[in-house]
Scaffold this active site. Structure first.
Site, PDB file in Angstrom:
ATOM      1  N   GLU A 165      -5.343   6.181  -1.987  1.00 24.13           N
ATOM      2  CA  GLU A 165      -4.717   5.008  -1.069  1.00 24.13           C
ATOM      3  C   GLU A 165      -4.898   4.839  -3.163  1.00 24.13           C
ATOM      4  O   GLU A 165      -4.835   5.062  -3.979  1.00 24.13           O
ATOM      5  CB  GLU A 165      -6.180   3.590  -1.200  1.00 24.13           C
ATOM      6  CG  GLU A 165      -6.368   4.246  -0.372  1.00 24.13           C
ATOM      7  CD  GLU A 165      -7.269   2.606   0.710  1.00 24.13           C
ATOM      8  OE1 GLU A 165      -7.599   2.627  -0.487  1.00 24.13           O
ATOM      9  OE2 GLU A 165      -8.001   2.706   2.112  1.00 24.13           O
ATOM     10  N   HIS A 183       1.129  -1.054   0.200  1.00 21.19           N
ATOM     11  CA  HIS A 183      -0.019   0.144   0.013  1.00 21.19           C
ATOM     12  C   HIS A 183       0.736   1.316  -0.143  1.00 21.19           C
ATOM     13  O   HIS A 183       2.113   0.933   0.303  1.00 21.19           O
ATOM     14  CB  HIS A 183      -1.339   0.154   1.416  1.00 21.19           C
ATOM     15  CG  HIS A 183      -1.913  -0.756   0.970  1.00 21.19           C
ATOM     16  ND1 HIS A 183      -2.432  -1.167   2.606  1.00 21.19           N
ATOM     17  CD2 HIS A 183      -2.354  -2.478   0.869  1.00 21.19           C
ATOM     18  CE1 HIS A 183      -2.802  -3.381   2.727  1.00 21.19           C
ATOM     19  NE2 HIS A 183      -3.167  -2.581   0.914  1.00 21.19           N
ATOM     20  N   TYR A 188       2.463   1.929  13.907  1.00 25.14           N
ATOM     21  CA  TYR A 188       3.034   2.588  13.021  1.00 25.14           C
ATOM     22  C   TYR A 188       2.532   3.888  13.722  1.00 25.14           C
ATOM     23  O   TYR A 188       1.283   3.860  13.244  1.00 25.14           O
ATOM     24  CB  TYR A 188       3.303   2.140  11.869  1.00 25.14           C
ATOM     25  CG  TYR A 188       1.304   1.866  10.652  1.00 25.14           C
ATOM     26  CD1 TYR A 188       1.231   2.803   9.947  1.00 25.14           C
ATOM     27  CD2 TYR A 188       0.543   0.540  10.869  1.00 25.14           C
ATOM     28  CE1 TYR A 188       0.000   2.224   9.426  1.00 25.14           C
ATOM     29  CE2 TYR A 188      -0.517   0.426  10.217  1.00 25.14           C
ATOM     30  CZ  TYR A 188      -1.088   1.104   9.620  1.00 25.14           C
ATOM     31  OH  TYR A 188      -1.947   1.129   8.827  1.00 25.14           O
ATOM     32  N   LYS A 202       5.891   6.050   7.145  1.00 28.55           N
ATOM     33  CA  LYS A 202       5.834   5.271   8.173  1.00 28.55           C
ATOM     34  C   LYS A 202       7.324   4.818   9.149  1.00 28.55           C
ATOM     35  O   LYS A 202       7.655   5.019   8.800  1.00 28.55           O
ATOM     36  CB  LYS A 202       5.102   4.203   7.863  1.00 28.55           C
ATOM     37  CG  LYS A 202       3.507   4.699   7.098  1.00 28.55           C
ATOM     38  CD  LYS A 202       3.212   3.214   6.530  1.00 28.55           C
ATOM     39  CE  LYS A 202       1.948   3.626   6.203  1.00 28.55           C
ATOM     40  NZ  LYS A 202       1.866   2.240   4.554  1.00 28.55           N
ATOM     41  N   ASP A 240      -7.101  -6.468  -1.143  1.00 26.12           N
ATOM     42  CA  ASP A 240      -5.607  -7.015  -2.199  1.00 26.12           C
ATOM     43  C   ASP A 240      -5.214  -7.984  -2.730  1.00 26.12           C
ATOM     44  O   ASP A 240      -4.722  -8.432  -2.661  1.00 26.12           O
ATOM     45  CB  ASP A 240      -4.519  -6.946  -0.443  1.00 26.12           C
ATOM     46  CG  ASP A 240      -4.209  -6.082   0.575  1.00 26.12           C
ATOM     47  OD1 ASP A 240      -4.182  -4.471   0.210  1.00 26.12           O
ATOM     48  OD2 ASP A 240      -4.093  -6.303   1.703  1.00 26.12           O
TER      49      ASP A 240
END
Length: 190
Positions: A142, A61, A131, A71, A169
């Protein structure tokens, strides 16, 4: 904290200084001052946590500009194989990846800068994964690439017949077919 460089510039492993005694252990999991001085100046704005079972694979992602995210990831319980893929067109490491096992025992963290796709596979019976993100989640932004892209050749550490994916996914494009990727020369932190 000890900063360990990886094969891709900007993606680093962070090893915290651990203090152990008969009571257990203590470590500083994040210091804004130390992170800014040793990794990169950043302002994390959102913390996330997920719980998953063995075989779950989340990824690969990313969020497209202007909502791109860096992240800082770690495992609280269990173990994962954490993967960052360079998706910056024109980058000398475009399409390459870094894979690091993050566990509750090693306390390692992985910093993934903007311009990378991210994913992880669960290697233990159960995992709690946390995270930090430096930009808020924006569903309209996205993006993703296929976890099993043969050009990426990622060994996820679990047999492919044991992989558990979300419906979403299961349908991401290969890197070569993905649109809206990052450009290497763009300043993603403006």
């Amino acid at each position: 904290m000890n900063i360990i460089k990886t094969t891709i510039d900007g993606v680093v492993i962070i090893e915290p200084r651990l203090f152990k005694d008969s009571r257990g252990y203590f470590f500083e999991s994040f210091s804004q001052k130390d992170f800014n001085a040793q990794v990169q100046t950043i302002n994390f704005v959102q913390d996330n946590e997920s719980k998953s079972c063995y075989g779950v694979l989340r990824g690969l992602h990313f969020q497209k500009p202007p909502y791109a995210q860096s992240k800082l990831v770690r495992v609280i319980k269990g173990s994962v194989l954490d993967v960052a893929v360079d998706i910056r067109k024109g980058s000398p490491t475009f399409g390459q990846h870094v894979a690091v096992e993050l566990t509750e025992e090693n306390h390692l963290q992985l910093f993934i800068p903007r311009g990378f796709a991210h994913g992880f596979s669960v290697l233990s019976p159960e995992v709690i994964f946390q995270y930090k993100c430096d930009n808020f989640y924006a569903p309209q932004s996205e993006g993703a690439i296929a976890w099993n892209d043969p050009d990426l050749n990622i060994n996820w550490g679990i047999p492919s017949d044991k992989v558990i994916l979300s419906e979403k996914d299961q349908h991401h494009p290969l890197l070569k077919d993905a649109s809206d990727l990052f450009n290497y020369n763009d300043n993603l932190y403006e």
